[in-house]
Design a protein around this motif. Structure first.
Motif, short mmCIF file in Angstrom:
data_model
loop_
_atom_site.label_atom_id
_atom_site.label_comp_id
_atom_site.label_asym_id
_atom_site.label_seq_id
_atom_site.Cartn_x
_atom_site.Cartn_y
_atom_site.Cartn_z
N MET A 170 63.24 10.18 53.23
CA MET A 170 64.60 10.59 52.88
C MET A 170 64.50 11.36 51.57
O MET A 170 63.49 11.32 50.87
N ILE A 171 65.57 12.09 51.28
CA ILE A 171 65.53 12.86 50.05
C ILE A 171 65.42 11.89 48.87
O ILE A 171 66.05 10.84 48.87
N ASP A 172 64.57 12.27 47.91
CA ASP A 172 64.33 11.37 46.77
C ASP A 172 65.35 11.66 45.66
O ASP A 172 64.99 11.95 44.51
N ARG A 173 66.61 11.59 46.06
CA ARG A 173 67.68 11.97 45.12
C ARG A 173 68.96 11.30 45.60
O ARG A 173 69.53 11.68 46.64
N CYS A 174 69.40 10.30 44.87
CA CYS A 174 70.63 9.61 45.24
C CYS A 174 71.77 10.61 45.24
O CYS A 174 71.85 11.49 44.38
N CYS A 175 72.67 10.48 46.22
CA CYS A 175 73.77 11.45 46.31
C CYS A 175 74.80 11.25 45.20
O CYS A 175 75.59 12.14 44.93
N HIS A 176 74.74 10.12 44.53
CA HIS A 176 75.71 9.81 43.49
C HIS A 176 75.41 10.60 42.20
O HIS A 176 76.01 11.63 41.96
N SER A 191 76.00 9.56 52.22
CA SER A 191 74.68 9.42 52.83
C SER A 191 73.71 10.35 52.12
O SER A 191 74.11 11.28 51.43
N VAL A 192 72.46 10.04 52.27
CA VAL A 192 71.41 10.95 51.78
C VAL A 192 70.67 11.51 52.99
O VAL A 192 70.60 10.87 54.05
N GLN A 193 70.13 12.70 52.80
CA GLN A 193 69.44 13.36 53.91
C GLN A 193 68.15 12.62 54.27
O GLN A 193 67.42 12.17 53.39
N THR A 194 67.92 12.46 55.57
CA THR A 194 66.61 11.96 56.01
C THR A 194 65.90 13.08 56.76
O THR A 194 66.52 14.08 57.16
N PHE A 195 64.61 12.91 56.94
CA PHE A 195 63.81 13.96 57.59
C PHE A 195 62.98 13.33 58.69
O PHE A 195 62.43 12.24 58.51
N PRO A 196 62.85 14.03 59.82
CA PRO A 196 61.92 13.56 60.86
C PRO A 196 60.50 13.52 60.29
O PRO A 196 60.07 14.48 59.64
N ILE A 211 50.59 12.54 57.70
CA ILE A 211 52.02 12.35 57.87
C ILE A 211 52.66 13.73 57.87
O ILE A 211 52.46 14.51 56.95
N TRP A 212 53.37 14.03 58.97
CA TRP A 212 54.00 15.34 59.13
C TRP A 212 55.50 15.22 58.91
O TRP A 212 56.11 14.22 59.28
N ILE A 213 56.08 16.24 58.33
CA ILE A 213 57.52 16.22 58.07
C ILE A 213 58.16 17.51 58.56
O ILE A 213 57.54 18.58 58.53
N TRP A 214 59.41 17.41 59.01
CA TRP A 214 60.18 18.55 59.49
C TRP A 214 61.34 18.76 58.52
O TRP A 214 62.20 17.89 58.40
N MET A 215 61.37 19.86 57.81
CA MET A 215 62.37 20.08 56.76
C MET A 215 63.59 20.86 57.25
O MET A 215 64.54 21.06 56.49
N GLY A 216 63.56 21.33 58.52
CA GLY A 216 64.65 22.18 59.01
C GLY A 216 65.64 21.41 59.86
O GLY A 216 65.91 20.22 59.62
N ASP A 217 66.16 22.07 60.87
CA ASP A 217 67.15 21.48 61.77
C ASP A 217 66.50 20.36 62.59
O ASP A 217 65.61 20.61 63.41
N GLU A 218 66.97 19.12 62.39
CA GLU A 218 66.23 18.01 62.99
C GLU A 218 66.34 17.97 64.53
O GLU A 218 65.53 17.35 65.19
N ASN A 219 67.34 18.67 65.08
CA ASN A 219 67.44 18.75 66.54
C ASN A 219 66.27 19.50 67.16
O ASN A 219 66.00 19.39 68.36
N LEU A 220 65.61 20.28 66.36
CA LEU A 220 64.49 21.08 66.87
C LEU A 220 63.14 20.41 66.63
O LEU A 220 62.10 20.95 66.98
#
Lengths: 354, 354, 354
Positions: B44-50, B93-98, B106-115
């Motif tokens: 997840m993004i390492d940044r609290c939304c608050h 909420s905070v952004q999560t990543f696939p 460990i692989w990460i997807w930073m774009g549109d998670e539907n893809l």
């Protein structure tokens, strides 16, 4: 913005050894210095034209320079003469620069090479002359624009305040303004202070009595781009004149050069020769160390100015009479930069109609 | 600007331990990696939304992450499920990543998670296969844009020059250009050099005689965003072919990945597996150390390029034939970035009419 | 942009010794602090009006300051009274600032000096009062804008999370929101939490039993520009009230001040006095060390926020109820800055018509 069509000091000759690929940034341009098989210093841009790799990470091959990234070889004129992975040799070259080795310094011309006349290089004979002795290789690096250091060298009224124990002398030294003459290539400053206290470094070496007052002269040219050539010295007051010096007069000849590395950093080269105790290395060391101490006093002050300038970049300075020389010098530099711009524009224009 | 809709390597699996809150910046975005109670890696993004505090300074609480500043708790999907000082739970909420853990990376997807299709992740089976051995966790950090490193990996004509004692071989190796094929997701480079000198690292390990000439192959895919998958090796000249390798052929399989940290810094992950001396850790160490030596040779050169680029950011590079692959790759990256921008614009437009 | 017409804390009195030329940058302005012959603290800009040299590199001469570059002397009012190399004294001066030494702190007024009313300085009597004891000279430097630290001080719901072993207490402490009252010169926050766990530092010093629950109060003013004045303490639940404290209540009085150094850095001054164990230096040390530990916990978090802000400077924060005070304070600061700009504009306009 820098003056381009003039000789800059690039290095002490010692800095470029027979096998070295020596890199130094000058006027924002990375330059590679090396010696060919005849020991002649060469300079080319330290940036391969292909992928911008530093050529100084490469090697010398038969009086040519080979880039260590993809093996391109450039000859003394910068022409690419080999490209290992190419079937046809590409028409490529890297920029070279006129360089002249003279009086222990390597000089470089960063502008139009057709104008690079070696006769324009000042004669610093005392760096090579048996009547003069000094410790060479004086070099400091400054994280400020060169003009802030030029200001310092163009106003010696700061000596008694900033350098009380080394170059200084008594406060009256500050109150005698130099005669400033403007020439096309720079300024001449002439300052003679009579019946003043001898500065710390000369008391130490000239053997004068503690209470001896001296007549002290400091005559120097400050040439574009920023070359200081000084004749200075002193003798006990009442024992002679500048023209007819007494036997116990002591003289110094100094050459100092500022070479911009970038808009915000500067190379400072210097040496201080004397005409006495020629074979005494301890005297060479003592004078050199005194200079270093004094130049560090300058540096602390100049870095303080720089810090204040960075906090408020647009805050103006206020001029005093002591600033006459440095104001004129900044004016000369500006004028020369503008003239070079006009020349460049005209050149482009002429080339286009031809 | 980065390609967003693709899998980036974020870390070696070892880097995210069972109890760790591991922070790494990827594509200018701070990301927190952690493992849930089933040991599955989450991002997840390492940044609290608050107040934008790093969540990596917080702690795991029942498969959720609690911010250590004001105690907000976010579940695996990034949803805020507790806010200690609030009477009503805020909709936050905070952004999560696939993320996908596969073959030690460990692989990460930073774009549109539907893809984010895990089938798009390349198969690096040799990192987990008993027929291959290697020392894992190769990782370097680079203070340059990733494309400058990709350039290096897309042109192996630099090997004999920059890596003479490790990966290098003889200069003739540079003169054989690879066959470059462009696909939708990257390039394929195929290079076979016959009757050439064996590179230092293989002489050492393959047991060939000092004078043995080899046929050497290097076949690799270089996939968007910057994943190198290589099959390489050699055998004594005249003893076989790529298709029918002799018994004393040695093979390597390498996977290397560049992941932008910011526009000006890059994570570089790598591993080099072999098909011989599988149980000999000393060989693993020797190959790894040779790689590190060679990669440091690359790094010195690339940092030199970077320094030259920073002195004159607009100075152009000049292309040679060896630059075919890297020019095509930069073109592919640009094309993909532009396509993603058009998609985003169309998406916004469509959402507005609906 | 900063509020100018207000008193900022510049230093602890100890920091400016009798012979010191003490330099500190405040609101992006270098300031020299020194003591005259009557031991009164003086402040002038640490930048000679001539060539911008730092006056702090100079020396005191008869209740004046002499620049060490060219010897200019400025009196207590900033007027230039001597210029060694000038025949006529130049009309020059450097800016001075109103300063007041009060309750161990040196206060400075950076705005219009006609408005500098010493009565506006808050009364921090406990720094000098025999009923209170503390360890002085608390000071931290922060590489972030002061408002990010003010945020922290305006929301103590973070205490149980970020400072569990020091200032913290139990999580229920976070769920009681303070009563926030807005005044012209700042905010008042009043928070009383009944029947809660005692924080670590008080358990240690008050001598309460491990299981004792306490009623804990924290009442404070947070004044423009960023001065926190706190009355806090606790007593065992059921033994009294804020108005009628039992004998074993313990009280603290804290004063904390944020002074911007630049837009991106801040001085943080603080002290925490107590009304018990007045002669016990070990208690002073223990409380001070606990504060330092807690403030370092804050600093790690705030630097993490700063890092996230720098990665994406335009990313918004999302407000919660706990942010009421800090949102209001930022609003007050903005309002005051705008008011000062209008005043300045009107002043210039008025001066022009007169």
């Amino acid at each position: 913005m820098f003056v381009k069509n003039c000789w800059y000091v690039a290095a002490w000759t010692d800095e470029v050894g027979a096998e070295d690929l020596f890199s130094r940034t000058i006027l924002n341009t990375p330059v590679l210095f090396w010696r060919d098989s005849e020991h002649i210093v060469r300079a080319m841009i330290d940036r391969c034209c292909h992928r911008l790799a530093p050529l100084s990470l490469g090697k010398k091959v038969n009086d040519c320079i080979q880039c260590n990234y993809h093996g391109l070889i450039f000859d003394k004129n910068g022409q690419c003469i080999s490209a290992p992975a190419q079937t046809r040799l590409p028409k490529m070259s890297v920029q070279t620069f006129p360089v002249v080795e003279k009086n222990q310094w390597i000089w470089i011309w960063m502008g139009d090479e057709n104008l690079a006349d070696p006769n324009l290089i000042p004669d610093i004979f005392w760096y090579d002359h048996p009547d003069w002795a000094y410790k060479p290789n004086g070099h400091m690096h400054y994280p400020v624009n060169y003009l802030l250091i030029a200001d310092n060298l163009l106003d010696f009224s700061h000596l008694p305040f900033l350098h009380p124990t080394t170059l200084g002398g008594s406060p009256d030294y500050a109150s005698v303004l130099p005669k400033v003459t403007r020439n096309d290539d720079g300024l001449r400053l002439e300052k003679m202070v009579n019946n003043t206290e001898a500065p710390g470094y000369s008391k130490q070496h000239a053997g004068y009595d503690e209470n001896t007052k001296v007549d002290r002269w400091m005559y120097y040219d400050f040439l574009i781009p920023s070359i200081l050539l000084m004749d200075a010295g002193m003798y006990p007051t009442g024992t002679g004149s500048y023209e007819e010096k007494p036997a116990n007069a002591i003289s110094f000849k100094s050459a100092q050069a500022l070479t911009p590395e970038t808009e915000h950093s500067t190379h400072y080269f210097f040496g201080q020769a004397r005409d006495f105790a020629l074979d005494d290395h301890a005297v060479s060391d003592a004078i050199y160390n005194g200079i270093i101490q004094a130049f560090n006093e300058d540096k602390e002050m100049i870095l303080g100015q720089q810090r204040n300038i960075m906090l408020n970049p647009s805050h103006p300075m206020k001029a005093l009479s002591v600033d006459s020389a440095l104001s004129q010098f900044r004016w000369l530099i500006d004028k020369k930069i503008k003239a070079e711009q006009v020349e460049t524009t005209q050149q482009i224009y002429t080339e286009n109609i031809v």
